[in-house]
Design a protein around this motif. Sequence first.
Motif, PDB file in Angstrom:
ATOM      1  N   ALA A  20       0.835  -1.203   0.000  1.00  0.00           N
ATOM      2  CA  ALA A  20       0.000   0.000   0.000  1.00  0.00           C
ATOM      3  C   ALA A  20       0.871   1.256   0.000  1.00  0.00           C
ATOM      4  N   ARG A  21       1.948   1.242   0.778  1.00  0.00           N
ATOM      5  CA  ARG A  21       2.851   2.390   0.816  1.00  0.00           C
ATOM      6  C   ARG A  21       3.467   2.626  -0.559  1.00  0.00           C
ATOM      7  N   LEU A  22       3.859   1.559  -1.224  1.00  0.00           N
ATOM      8  CA  LEU A  22       4.442   1.670  -2.557  1.00  0.00           C
ATOM      9  C   LEU A  22       3.411   2.221  -3.549  1.00  0.00           C
ATOM     10  N   ARG A  23       2.173   1.786  -3.406  1.00  0.00           N
ATOM     11  CA  ARG A  23       1.107   2.289  -4.287  1.00  0.00           C
ATOM     12  C   ARG A  23       0.918   3.793  -4.082  1.00  0.00           C
ATOM     13  N   TYR A  24       0.865   4.240  -2.823  1.00  0.00           N
ATOM     14  CA  TYR A  24       0.718   5.668  -2.542  1.00  0.00           C
ATOM     15  C   TYR A  24       1.925   6.460  -3.034  1.00  0.00           C
ATOM     16  N   LEU A  25       3.111   5.890  -2.917  1.00  0.00           N
ATOM     17  CA  LEU A  25       4.313   6.558  -3.430  1.00  0.00           C
ATOM     18  C   LEU A  25       4.216   6.715  -4.947  1.00  0.00           C
ATOM     19  N   ARG A  26       3.793   5.670  -5.626  1.00  0.00           N
ATOM     20  CA  ARG A  26       3.647   5.749  -7.081  1.00  0.00           C
ATOM     21  C   ARG A  26       2.651   6.832  -7.471  1.00  0.00           C
ATOM     22  N   ILE A  27       1.537   6.906  -6.746  1.00  0.00           N
ATOM     23  CA  ILE A  27       0.523   7.927  -7.023  1.00  0.00           C
ATOM     24  C   ILE A  27       1.118   9.322  -6.810  1.00  0.00           C
ATOM     25  N   LEU A  43      12.552  17.673 -14.009  1.00  0.00           N
ATOM     26  CA  LEU A  43      12.382  16.859 -12.807  1.00  0.00           C
ATOM     27  C   LEU A  43      11.055  16.109 -12.877  1.00  0.00           C
ATOM     28  N   GLY A  44       9.996  16.764 -13.344  1.00  0.00           N
ATOM     29  CA  GLY A  44       8.694  16.116 -13.454  1.00  0.00           C
ATOM     30  C   GLY A  44       8.718  14.902 -14.358  1.00  0.00           C
ATOM     31  N   VAL A  45       9.390  15.011 -15.490  1.00  0.00           N
ATOM     32  CA  VAL A  45       9.503  13.868 -16.408  1.00  0.00           C
ATOM     33  C   VAL A  45      10.208  12.703 -15.705  1.00  0.00           C
ATOM     34  N   PHE A  46      11.267  13.000 -14.980  1.00  0.00           N
ATOM     35  CA  PHE A  46      11.997  11.933 -14.290  1.00  0.00           C
ATOM     36  C   PHE A  46      11.204  11.353 -13.119  1.00  0.00           C
ATOM     37  N   LEU A  47      10.352  12.149 -12.477  1.00  0.00           N
ATOM     38  CA  LEU A  47       9.470  11.601 -11.438  1.00  0.00           C
ATOM     39  C   LEU A  47       8.444  10.653 -12.063  1.00  0.00           C
ATOM     40  N   LEU A  48       7.961  10.991 -13.244  1.00  0.00           N
ATOM     41  CA  LEU A  48       7.038  10.088 -13.938  1.00  0.00           C
ATOM     42  C   LEU A  48       7.728   8.777 -14.290  1.00  0.00           C
ATOM     43  N   ILE A  49       8.974   8.855 -14.731  1.00  0.00           N
ATOM     44  CA  ILE A  49       9.739   7.632 -15.013  1.00  0.00           C
ATOM     45  C   ILE A  49       9.936   6.831 -13.727  1.00  0.00           C
ATOM     46  N   ALA A  50      10.265   7.525 -12.635  1.00  0.00           N
ATOM     47  CA  ALA A  50      10.485   6.850 -11.347  1.00  0.00           C
ATOM     48  C   ALA A  50       9.220   6.186 -10.831  1.00  0.00           C
ATOM     49  N   SER A  51       8.052   6.685 -11.206  1.00  0.00           N
ATOM     50  CA  SER A  51       6.798   6.106 -10.712  1.00  0.00           C
ATOM     51  C   SER A  51       6.604   4.671 -11.187  1.00  0.00           C
ATOM     52  N   ARG A  52       7.259   4.290 -12.251  1.00  0.00           N
ATOM     53  CA  ARG A  52       7.143   2.917 -12.755  1.00  0.00           C
ATOM     54  C   ARG A  52       7.797   1.909 -11.820  1.00  0.00           C
TER      55      ARG A  52
END
Length: 117
Positions: free
Chosen positions: A5-12, A56-65
């Motif tokens: 659940a924590r990982l899911r919230y982090l991804r969001i 930074l936003g683009v790289f955060l989107l990549i990190a969300s995967r």
Amino acid sequence: MPDAARLRYLRIALIVFGLIFTFAIYPLAILWPSGWTWGQGHSHYLMMIIGVYATLGVFLLIASRDPLRHTGLIWFTVWSSLVHAVIMAAQSFSDSAERGHLVVAVVLAALTPRAAH
């Protein structure tokens, strides 16, 4: 809270902040300049900071995967945002024309993740 659940919230959170950093900083600067830009009138600084945040936003989107592979980027984002908020807050107290930044600083500080107990 279970790790899944924590990982899911982090991804969001990474997706939300990635999208905000990539697409919303410029519109916010236009709609609410006292909260998102420094000084008055045209500024080269604004376009520079928008470029940095959009990247930074683009790289955060990549990190969300796969957030666990990008913890360095995630913690850089957290700590640099906290430092940015503290500096903005301090500067807003010293210059009354910049008080709008205090609201943004408080919001950024409030959104900073806390350690799990």
